[in-house]
Design a protein around this motif. Structure first.
Motif, PDB file in Angstrom:
ATOM      1  N   LEU A  31      -4.872   2.573  16.819  1.00 55.74           N
ATOM      2  CA  LEU A  31      -3.647   1.900  17.378  1.00 55.74           C
ATOM      3  C   LEU A  31      -3.106   1.193  16.228  1.00 55.74           C
ATOM      4  N   THR A  32      -4.100   0.225  15.855  1.00 52.77           N
ATOM      5  CA  THR A  32      -3.450  -0.765  14.796  1.00 52.77           C
ATOM      6  C   THR A  32      -3.208  -0.230  13.452  1.00 52.77           C
ATOM      7  N   MET A  33      -4.220   0.592  12.976  1.00 48.79           N
ATOM      8  CA  MET A  33      -4.061   1.694  11.812  1.00 48.79           C
ATOM      9  C   MET A  33      -2.930   2.406  11.840  1.00 48.79           C
ATOM     10  N   SER A  34      -2.615   2.956  12.981  1.00 46.52           N
ATOM     11  CA  SER A  34      -1.298   3.770  12.977  1.00 46.52           C
ATOM     12  C   SER A  34       0.059   2.984  12.735  1.00 46.52           C
ATOM     13  N   ALA A  35      -0.215   1.561  13.492  1.00 48.76           N
ATOM     14  CA  ALA A  35       0.998   0.659  13.176  1.00 48.76           C
ATOM     15  C   ALA A  35       1.435   0.086  11.799  1.00 48.76           C
ATOM     16  N   LEU A  36      -0.136  -0.104  11.198  1.00 49.97           N
ATOM     17  CA  LEU A  36       0.007  -0.273   9.648  1.00 49.97           C
ATOM     18  C   LEU A  36       0.460   0.757   8.696  1.00 49.97           C
ATOM     19  N   SER A  37       0.275   2.046   9.059  1.00 48.85           N
ATOM     20  CA  SER A  37       0.755   3.256   8.539  1.00 48.85           C
ATOM     21  C   SER A  37       2.011   3.305   8.416  1.00 48.85           C
ATOM     22  N   ALA A  38       2.685   2.964   9.598  1.00 47.89           N
ATOM     23  CA  ALA A  38       4.001   3.117  10.058  1.00 47.89           C
ATOM     24  C   ALA A  38       4.988   1.801   9.373  1.00 47.89           C
ATOM     25  N   ALA A  39       4.292   0.917   9.177  1.00 45.40           N
ATOM     26  CA  ALA A  39       4.849  -0.380   8.858  1.00 45.40           C
ATOM     27  C   ALA A  39       5.605  -0.374   7.173  1.00 45.40           C
ATOM     28  N   THR A  40       6.697  -0.977   7.130  1.00 46.87           N
ATOM     29  CA  THR A  40       7.116  -1.459   5.804  1.00 46.87           C
ATOM     30  C   THR A  40       6.727  -2.818   5.599  1.00 46.87           C
ATOM     31  N   ALA A  41       6.403  -3.535   6.517  1.00 39.73           N
ATOM     32  CA  ALA A  41       6.007  -4.995   6.180  1.00 39.73           C
ATOM     33  C   ALA A  41       4.774  -5.421   7.008  1.00 39.73           C
ATOM     34  N   VAL A  42       4.037  -6.453   6.749  1.00 39.57           N
ATOM     35  CA  VAL A  42       2.863  -6.780   7.703  1.00 39.57           C
ATOM     36  C   VAL A  42       2.781  -8.302   7.740  1.00 39.57           C
ATOM     37  N   LEU A  43       2.725  -8.830   8.721  1.00 37.39           N
ATOM     38  CA  LEU A  43       2.769 -10.257   8.936  1.00 37.39           C
ATOM     39  C   LEU A  43       1.530 -10.585   9.831  1.00 37.39           C
ATOM     40  N   VAL A  44       0.681 -11.427   8.980  1.00 40.60           N
ATOM     41  CA  VAL A  44      -0.622 -11.688   9.633  1.00 40.60           C
ATOM     42  C   VAL A  44      -0.637 -13.128  10.122  1.00 40.60           C
TER      43      VAL A  44
END
Length: 401
Positions: free
Chosen positions: A263-276
């Motif tokens: 799920l997380t990898m799918s969201a990261l693949s769809a993302a244009t930006a990441v907030l950690v």
């Protein structure tokens, strides 16, 4: 007396049932049965700050009979509903010298739609490997502030624990008995359109895809799909579904689970930006180090398989920060020295106002200022606004503004 062993599955099941019933009773105490959460009205001073105008200007609009007419509360205070704030934005945008002054979302294309717009959909994945980092709190406040500021926002709960959904009035085991999560749209057999699982919230401009334990099925089914081969790869499924509704939104916010699964990898693949999100304690920073190593390795594999791993921006946001804590200050300085501009300038302060609001399943944007001491509320609100406005600046920069 001999010790009697208990079956752990039955004991845990009994505890879960009792807790679920108590939470449902708590919800019905806060909100009438079958009622949906609603949002309070905002004072003219709050509305003026949101719109970037003077309170006196709002009064003049009201006296001139232009735009929505506010309700007059105790002491003559003028109060606006969330929908009236949005109506004011549309009114002011018509007379604005620069487009996007009051409706700052994606610009329309020459054809009058956002399909083919020069501004691409912003998809922000909020992530952390460790629970308790303030991930859900950060995602919820970000999504709500974006909506209040005029962005058409979709927030997606990808965490099976569904804390984000609870904040927005959903108790999964009662409200999502027949599905209704993102899993229904990305499952490998008979997926539904994404629009079928999108729900309106009590914030105008903010929709939600709630979560529940069904999301774990994607973690279980994906390995079998990978072995079986054929069809689209798992990491493209979320992005392809977002494409179905991309024209309806300016920003999508993913609240990812505290694990690096499919799920997380799918969201990261769809993302244009990441907030950690990062809690500035040594153990949390050490955990984040392991998380970053795993993320790099796994997303490298996704990239080699054809996934798009290019982002507009990546930022670390310091959460639950206590300025008077010496060790925390050392960790923040350490992170800034290591990551430079990738650490947001402003941290989210640890505040009793934020945690107390959570007791009634609310965010700070929902509660009344009068429920807290003025200094406590203002300090927490300023902290959240500075962080969220910094993120809005990154969104605008990604659109070339």
């Amino acid at each position: 007396m001999a010790h009697v062993k208990q079956r752990i599955d039955l004991l845990v099941g009994d505890h879960a049932q009792k807790l679920s019933e108590r939470l449902q009773a708590h919800r019905e105490q806060l909100f009438p049965p079958h009622a949906r959460k609603s949002l309070r009205k905002f004072t003219s001073g709050e509305v003026a700050k949101l719109l970037g105008v003077k309170d006196a200007y709002l009064r003049k609009l009201s006296l001139d009979g232009k735009g929505p007419q506010p309700e007059t509360g105790p002491g003559g205070r003028r109060l606006y509903s969330p929908q009236e704030i949005l109506d004011l934005r549309h009114l002011l945008e018509k007379g604005a010298k620069a487009p996007g002054t009051y409706l700052p979302g994606r610009r329309v294309s020459a054809t009058g739609s956002r399909e083919g717009s020069p501004d691409h959909l912003q998809v922000i994945s909020v992530i952390n490997f460790k629970g308790g980092s303030g991930k859900t709190t950060t995602a919820a406040h970000l999504a709500q502030k974006l909506a209040l500021d005029g962005y058409r926002t979709l927030v997606v709960d990808l965490d099976p624990q569904a804390s984000l959904s609870a904040l927005h009035g959903y108790q999964p085991e009662f409200d999502l008995l027949d599905g209704g999560t993102l899993y229904d749209a990305i499952r490998y057999d008979d997926p539904v359109p994404l629009s079928a699982v999108i729900q309106k919230t009590y914030f105008p401009n903010l929709d939600i895809v709630p979560g529940n334990l069904d999301l774990m099925e994607f973690e279980h089914e994906t390995p079998r799909a990978l072995v079986g081969g054929g069809g689209e790869m798992f990491f493209t499924r979320v992005g392809n579904k977002l494409a179905e509704v991309a024209d309806d939104y300016d920003v999508v916010v993913f609240d990812c689970p505290p694990q690096l699964g499919f799920l997380t990898m799918s969201a990261l693949s769809a993302a244009t930006a990441v907030l950690v999100t990062v809690h500035p304690q040594m153990l949390d920073v050490m955990s984040m180090c392991q998380f970053l190593l795993m993320t790099s390795n796994l997303l490298g594999v996704v990239a080699e398989a054809g996934g798009d791993m290019s982002y507009d921006w990546l930022r670390y946001v310091v959460t639950r920060y206590e300025p008077g804590d010496g060790p925390q200050n050392q960790m923040v300085s350490f992170m800034r020295a290591m990551f430079g501009e990738h650490v947001l300038n402003h941290p989210v302060l640890k505040s009793t106002a934020i945690s107390d609001a959570g007791l009634t399943k609310q965010t700070l944007y929902e509660v009344e200022r009068s429920q807290f001491t003025r200094a406590t509320y203002d300090r927490a609100m300023e902290s959240l606004n500075l962080v969220n406005e910094e993120i809005e600046g990154l969104i605008q920069a990604a659109w070339g503004r």
